[in-house]
Design an enzyme around this catalytic site. Structure first.
Site, PDB file in Angstrom:
ATOM      1  N   ASP A  30       0.842  -1.182   0.000  1.00 12.58           N
ATOM      2  CA  ASP A  30       0.000   0.000   0.000  1.00 12.58           C
ATOM      3  C   ASP A  30       0.884   1.242   0.000  1.00 12.58           C
ATOM      4  O   ASP A  30       1.808   1.359   0.813  1.00 12.58           O
ATOM      5  CB  ASP A  30      -0.900  -0.016   1.237  1.00 12.58           C
ATOM      6  CG  ASP A  30      -1.776   1.211   1.320  1.00 12.58           C
ATOM      7  OD1 ASP A  30      -1.406   2.155   2.041  1.00 12.58           O
ATOM      8  OD2 ASP A  30      -2.821   1.242   0.647  1.00 12.58           O
ATOM      9  N   PHE A  75       1.771   7.699 -10.313  1.00 11.26           N
ATOM     10  CA  PHE A  75       0.645   7.307 -11.157  1.00 11.26           C
ATOM     11  C   PHE A  75      -0.488   6.680 -10.362  1.00 11.26           C
ATOM     12  O   PHE A  75      -1.610   6.598 -10.857  1.00 11.26           O
ATOM     13  CB  PHE A  75       1.098   6.284 -12.212  1.00 11.26           C
ATOM     14  CG  PHE A  75       2.159   6.791 -13.145  1.00 11.26           C
ATOM     15  CD1 PHE A  75       1.826   7.530 -14.257  1.00 11.26           C
ATOM     16  CD2 PHE A  75       3.505   6.525 -12.894  1.00 11.26           C
ATOM     17  CE1 PHE A  75       2.809   8.003 -15.115  1.00 11.26           C
ATOM     18  CE2 PHE A  75       4.494   6.987 -13.747  1.00 11.26           C
ATOM     19  CZ  PHE A  75       4.139   7.729 -14.865  1.00 11.26           C
ATOM     20  N   ARG A  90      -7.185   6.122  -8.094  1.00  9.86           N
ATOM     21  CA  ARG A  90      -8.461   5.637  -8.610  1.00  9.86           C
ATOM     22  C   ARG A  90      -8.882   6.602  -9.712  1.00  9.86           C
ATOM     23  O   ARG A  90      -8.722   7.813  -9.573  1.00  9.86           O
ATOM     24  CB  ARG A  90      -9.502   5.602  -7.496  1.00  9.86           C
ATOM     25  CG  ARG A  90      -9.152   4.678  -6.338  1.00  9.86           C
ATOM     26  CD  ARG A  90      -9.109   3.227  -6.751  1.00  9.86           C
ATOM     27  NE  ARG A  90     -10.431   2.698  -7.018  1.00  9.86           N
ATOM     28  CZ  ARG A  90     -11.022   1.774  -6.261  1.00  9.86           C
ATOM     29  NH1 ARG A  90     -10.401   1.282  -5.204  1.00  9.86           N
ATOM     30  NH2 ARG A  90     -12.233   1.322  -6.565  1.00  9.86           N
ATOM     31  N   SER A  91      -9.478   6.071 -10.803  1.00 13.65           N
ATOM     32  CA  SER A  91      -9.669   6.946 -11.966  1.00 13.65           C
ATOM     33  C   SER A  91     -10.976   6.738 -12.723  1.00 13.65           C
ATOM     34  O   SER A  91     -11.084   7.136 -13.882  1.00 13.65           O
ATOM     35  CB  SER A  91      -8.500   6.770 -12.935  1.00 13.65           C
ATOM     36  OG  SER A  91      -8.428   5.430 -13.389  1.00 13.65           O
ATOM     37  N   THR A 144      -4.710  15.159 -14.872  1.00 10.57           N
ATOM     38  CA  THR A 144      -5.729  14.817 -15.871  1.00 10.57           C
ATOM     39  C   THR A 144      -6.428  16.058 -16.407  1.00 10.57           C
ATOM     40  O   THR A 144      -6.543  17.075 -15.703  1.00 10.57           O
ATOM     41  CB  THR A 144      -6.795  13.884 -15.247  1.00 10.57           C
ATOM     42  OG1 THR A 144      -7.872  13.703 -16.166  1.00 10.57           O
ATOM     43  CG2 THR A 144      -7.367  14.476 -13.975  1.00 10.57           C
ATOM     44  N   TYR A 170     -13.550  12.661  -9.140  1.00 11.04           N
ATOM     45  CA  TYR A 170     -12.251  12.242  -9.668  1.00 11.04           C
ATOM     46  C   TYR A 170     -11.434  13.452 -10.092  1.00 11.04           C
ATOM     47  O   TYR A 170     -10.290  13.638  -9.648  1.00 11.04           O
ATOM     48  CB  TYR A 170     -12.442  11.290 -10.846  1.00 11.04           C
ATOM     49  CG  TYR A 170     -11.178  11.109 -11.667  1.00 11.04           C
ATOM     50  CD1 TYR A 170     -10.027  10.569 -11.098  1.00 11.04           C
ATOM     51  CD2 TYR A 170     -11.129  11.514 -13.001  1.00 11.04           C
ATOM     52  CE1 TYR A 170      -8.860  10.429 -11.840  1.00 11.04           C
ATOM     53  CE2 TYR A 170      -9.973  11.362 -13.748  1.00 11.04           C
ATOM     54  CZ  TYR A 170      -8.844  10.831 -13.165  1.00 11.04           C
ATOM     55  OH  TYR A 170      -7.683  10.700 -13.894  1.00 11.04           O
ATOM     56  N   PHE A 189     -22.578   7.895 -27.980  1.00 14.19           N
ATOM     57  CA  PHE A 189     -23.525   8.639 -27.156  1.00 14.19           C
ATOM     58  C   PHE A 189     -23.867   9.980 -27.808  1.00 14.19           C
ATOM     59  O   PHE A 189     -23.255  11.001 -27.531  1.00 14.19           O
ATOM     60  CB  PHE A 189     -22.963   8.818 -25.750  1.00 14.19           C
ATOM     61  CG  PHE A 189     -22.780   7.511 -25.024  1.00 14.19           C
ATOM     62  CD1 PHE A 189     -23.868   6.852 -24.471  1.00 14.19           C
ATOM     63  CD2 PHE A 189     -21.525   6.921 -24.933  1.00 14.19           C
ATOM     64  CE1 PHE A 189     -23.702   5.639 -23.817  1.00 14.19           C
ATOM     65  CE2 PHE A 189     -21.354   5.707 -24.284  1.00 14.19           C
ATOM     66  CZ  PHE A 189     -22.443   5.058 -23.726  1.00 14.19           C
ATOM     67  N   ARG A 245     -24.897  11.452 -23.001  1.00 14.59           N
ATOM     68  CA  ARG A 245     -24.643  11.336 -21.564  1.00 14.59           C
ATOM     69  C   ARG A 245     -24.566  12.731 -20.963  1.00 14.59           C
ATOM     70  O   ARG A 245     -23.928  13.626 -21.532  1.00 14.59           O
ATOM     71  CB  ARG A 245     -23.327  10.596 -21.311  1.00 14.59           C
ATOM     72  CG  ARG A 245     -23.340   9.152 -21.734  1.00 14.59           C
ATOM     73  CD  ARG A 245     -22.030   8.459 -21.454  1.00 14.59           C
ATOM     74  NE  ARG A 245     -20.925   9.074 -22.178  1.00 14.59           N
ATOM     75  CZ  ARG A 245     -19.705   8.549 -22.267  1.00 14.59           C
ATOM     76  NH1 ARG A 245     -19.432   7.408 -21.655  1.00 14.59           N
ATOM     77  NH2 ARG A 245     -18.756   9.153 -22.950  1.00 14.59           N
TER      78      ARG A 245
END
Length: 320
Positions: A51, A70, A73-74, A114, A138, A203, A276
């Site tokens: 961890d 890196f 959670r994504s 991101t 996120y 979509f 969406r």
């Protein structure tokens, strides 16, 4: 340099670790394998399965020249449903990593950020000085980390860089994209060609774009790795630099599906689904700052390049 790669058993982390090894660096990969894969750790790297929040302090105590971070959670949808996971796994864990970096005077950090930090853009192409208004936990968690890094660089002399990716695609040799829960367009379309999915959904086909489908900026994972190496070399003590990474032009969903058809020779059934909520029509990066300050430019810029490498990786996985 001796470098710690957190999340180095994942898609982008494993490719970057491979590039670092090829460049002659000493690489240690730290990953708990919650979403990564043991066989994605490049040969030649030392692997520590643990961890991050618990192991970072002891590991960095060995003495490192830098960290490439890196691990995160994504999944956007999951972050909306379970925001507590994202504040804990992304923000709290990174704070513990930053404290370990400070305690052991690790001089460099390159952070995997991101384009989700920008939310729905007011204008495109998106520049680094565009407003940051993330529309999900996120993106908000990644923006919070960017703010933390800025403060650590100013207060403690950390040489830090955040790289804000747009849509990453392609593969590097045996290292590629294979998420348990897949949300990215190109691997989803290739799953249809590989026979593991019946069709792909588009979509909306009435967006204000040339062919009515959403347009996104794609970057080859090898070009992304090159930017990380350049960021390590050009990091400046006390400065937190932020760069967008993308092609600078976009491809529509229809263009991606058609490129996959051409590369794979598969008809790939595609159906139109309702839009969406929260999907912008166009997301395209301006990477001019990275070009100017890092001397970086993408070299594998066509869909044929990216889809071709991803398809070869997919076929290798099926045959193994």
């Amino acid at each position: 340099m001796k470098l710690l790669v957190t999340g180095g058993a994942g898609y982008v982390g494993s490719v970057c670790a491979a590039h670092l090894l090829e460049a002659g660096h000493d690489v240690v990969v730290l990953d708990d394998l919650s979403t990564g894969h043991r066989d994605a750790v490049p040969g030649g790297a030392r692997f520590v399965e643990a961890d991050l929040a618990e192991a970072a302090g002891d590991l960095l105590g060995e003495g490192f020249d830098g960290v490439l971070h890196f691990a995160a959670r994504s999944l956007v949808g999951e972050s909306v449903q379970k925001p507590e996971i994202y504040w804990q796994a992304n923000v709290v864990t990174t704070l513990r990593l930053l404290e370990a970096i400070r305690t052991h005077a690790t001089p460099r950090l390159v952070f995997s950020s991101t384009a989700a930090t920008y939310g729905e853009p007011e204008s495109v192409p998106i520049r680094e000085d565009s407003p940051t208004r993330p529309t999900n936990p996120y993106g908000a968690s990644k923006l919070a980390i960017d703010h933390m890094i800025t403060s650590y660089a100013a207060a403690h002399g950390l040489a830090a860089t955040s790289l804000r990716y747009f849509n990453v695609a392609g593969a590097h040799d045996r290292f590629g994209e294979r998420h348990t829960v897949e949300t990215h367009l190109i691997p989803i379309v290739l799953q249809v060609a590989a026979g593991t999915r019946e069709s792909v959904q588009m979509f909306g086909d009435d967006w204000d774009t040339p062919d009515g489908t959403c347009v996104r900026d794609y970057i080859h994972v090898d070009d992304l790795a090159d930017a990380h190496l350049r960021a390590l070399d050009r990091a400046t003590p006390g400065v937190h630099a932020i760069y967008n990474l993308g092609n600078g032009h976009g491809f529509s969903v229809r263009e991606v599906v058609e490129a996959c058809r051409e590369v794979t020779g598969h008809p790939i059934p595609a159906e139109v689904a309702p839009r969406r909520a929260g999907d912008p029509a166009v997301l395209v990066a301006s990477s001019e700052r990275a070009r100017t300050e890092l001397g970086w430019a993408p070299t594998r810029t066509t869909l044929a390049d990216m889809v071709g490498d991803a398809w070869r990786f997919t076929q290798q996985r099926q045959q193994s």
